[in-house]
Scaffold this motif. Structure first.
Motif, mmCIF file in Angstrom:
data_model
loop_
_atom_site.group_PDB
_atom_site.id
_atom_site.type_symbol
_atom_site.label_atom_id
_atom_site.label_comp_id
_atom_site.label_asym_id
_atom_site.label_seq_id
_atom_site.Cartn_x
_atom_site.Cartn_y
_atom_site.Cartn_z
ATOM 1 N N UNK A 180 84.725 30.351 -63.081
ATOM 2 C CA UNK A 180 83.076 29.828 -62.942
ATOM 3 C C UNK A 180 82.209 31.192 -63.185
ATOM 4 N N UNK A 181 81.024 30.663 -63.921
ATOM 5 C CA UNK A 181 80.081 31.891 -63.789
ATOM 6 C C UNK A 181 79.327 32.102 -62.721
ATOM 7 N N UNK A 182 78.957 33.400 -62.386
ATOM 8 C CA UNK A 182 78.352 33.809 -61.302
ATOM 9 C C UNK A 182 76.883 33.306 -61.045
ATOM 10 N N UNK A 183 76.324 33.165 -59.965
ATOM 11 C CA UNK A 183 74.785 32.502 -59.723
ATOM 12 C C UNK A 183 73.872 33.780 -60.860
ATOM 13 N N UNK A 184 74.091 34.999 -60.430
ATOM 14 C CA UNK A 184 73.548 36.210 -61.167
ATOM 15 C C UNK A 184 73.538 35.751 -62.895
ATOM 16 N N UNK A 185 74.569 35.629 -63.259
ATOM 17 C CA UNK A 185 74.645 35.487 -64.841
ATOM 18 C C UNK A 185 74.094 33.994 -65.017
ATOM 19 N N UNK A 186 74.174 33.051 -64.299
ATOM 20 C CA UNK A 186 73.476 31.983 -64.711
ATOM 21 C C UNK A 186 72.105 32.262 -64.681
ATOM 22 N N UNK A 187 71.529 33.078 -63.846
ATOM 23 C CA UNK A 187 70.082 33.519 -63.941
ATOM 24 C C UNK A 187 69.504 34.142 -65.325
ATOM 25 N N UNK A 188 70.485 34.732 -66.042
ATOM 26 C CA UNK A 188 70.242 35.352 -67.077
ATOM 27 C C UNK A 188 70.219 34.054 -68.314
ATOM 28 N N UNK A 189 71.198 33.274 -68.333
ATOM 29 C CA UNK A 189 71.265 32.230 -69.086
ATOM 30 C C UNK A 189 69.839 31.369 -68.973
#
Length: 270
Positions: A180-189
């Motif tokens: 799973x992607x981290x919440x922090x990385x989803x923020x970059x997306x």
């Protein structure tokens, strides 16, 4: 593990099937496993299917610098370059559909046909989900309660009818918890998505285009697909009644058939 280095980033990819190449571009937080076997199995009977993980996602290398949708399109072109594929059918869903729009605009010679699923073009007429749904999803993801976050993600991504089958939720959990992607990385997306705007340029797309959207899409409402279909010259728009955001899960066989028919219709006469 098959990887290619593109724009100084190591990207994971898979190839399967036989036929003309079809590049699939995944959406926000998703990786190669999120396409689902029913959809991929149907496609590989007609195409050599290429799937890959975006930078920072799945089995690709970690990446914490901000990026744009256009940079993700350059990554997609880089994958084709690395695999020595001059021209491919391209299908992008959700954020991946935004990437596919930029790819078709910046490198039209690389795109045999274009399929844009459950996606968004920006501009004054484009819309995200309701504020209530977006707030519910954001709060669930920020809560630290994994079960709450997964349930919220499921609720906004599929239709009520699809959600009635417990087996569908179990399949969703298995895919969502696989790298799973981290919440922090989803923020970059999400930051990249916020900067996406092709609505004034979609008229420049020359690739034969298929637009697919579900009427019960709560992430990116169906009006977005209808808008894109109007803005791209000659685009064919297919609307799935009663289907949510993840139309290629809910209607895997039908979705794959649409892509195959679209590719065949665009083939030059022999």
């Amino acid at each position: 593990m098959p990887t290619v280095t593109v724009n100084d980033v190591e990207l994971y990819y898979e190839r399967r099937g036989q036929g003309e190449p079809l590049l699939l571009i995944m959406g926000m937080s998703g990786n190669t496993g999120h396409w689902g076997e029913p959809f991929l199995t149907e496609l590989e009977t007609q195409f050599e299917v290429i799937v890959y993980d975006h930078r920072g996602i799945g089995q690709s290398a970690e990446h914490w610098d901000p990026f744009t949708i256009k940079q993700l399109a350059e990554d997609a072109i880089g994958v084709l370059d690395a695999l020595e594929i001059d021209r491919a059918h391209v299908c992008g869903i959700s954020m991946g559909g935004m990437v596919a729009q930029e790819l078709a605009l910046s490198a039209p010679e690389r795109v045999a046909t274009l399929t844009l699923g459950c996606t968004y073009c920006g501009g004054p007429e484009a819309t995200f989900g309701t504020p209530e749904d977006m707030q519910m999803l954001a709060e669930a993801m920020a809560s630290g309660d994994r079960e709450r976050a997964l349930q919220a993600m499921y609720d906004v991504n599929v239709s009520p009818t699809y959600a009635e089958d417990p087996a569908h939720f179990q399949a969703f959990i298995e895919r969502a918890t696989n790298r799973p992607a981290s919440v922090a990385f989803i923020g970059l997306q999400m930051q990249a998505i916020a900067g996406h705007d092709t609505h004034t340029r979609l008229g420049e797309i020359t690739a034969p285009t298929l637009v697919v959207h579900g009427t019960l899409d709560r992430m990116l409402p169906v009006a977005n697909g209808e808008l894109i279909g109007r803005l791209i010259p000659g685009a064919r728009t297919e609307i799935f009644e009663g289907v949510g955001h993840l139309f290629f899960w809910e209607r895997a066989e039908e979705s794959a058939a649409l892509i195959s028919e679209h590719a065949a219709a665009a083939a030059p006469a022999q």
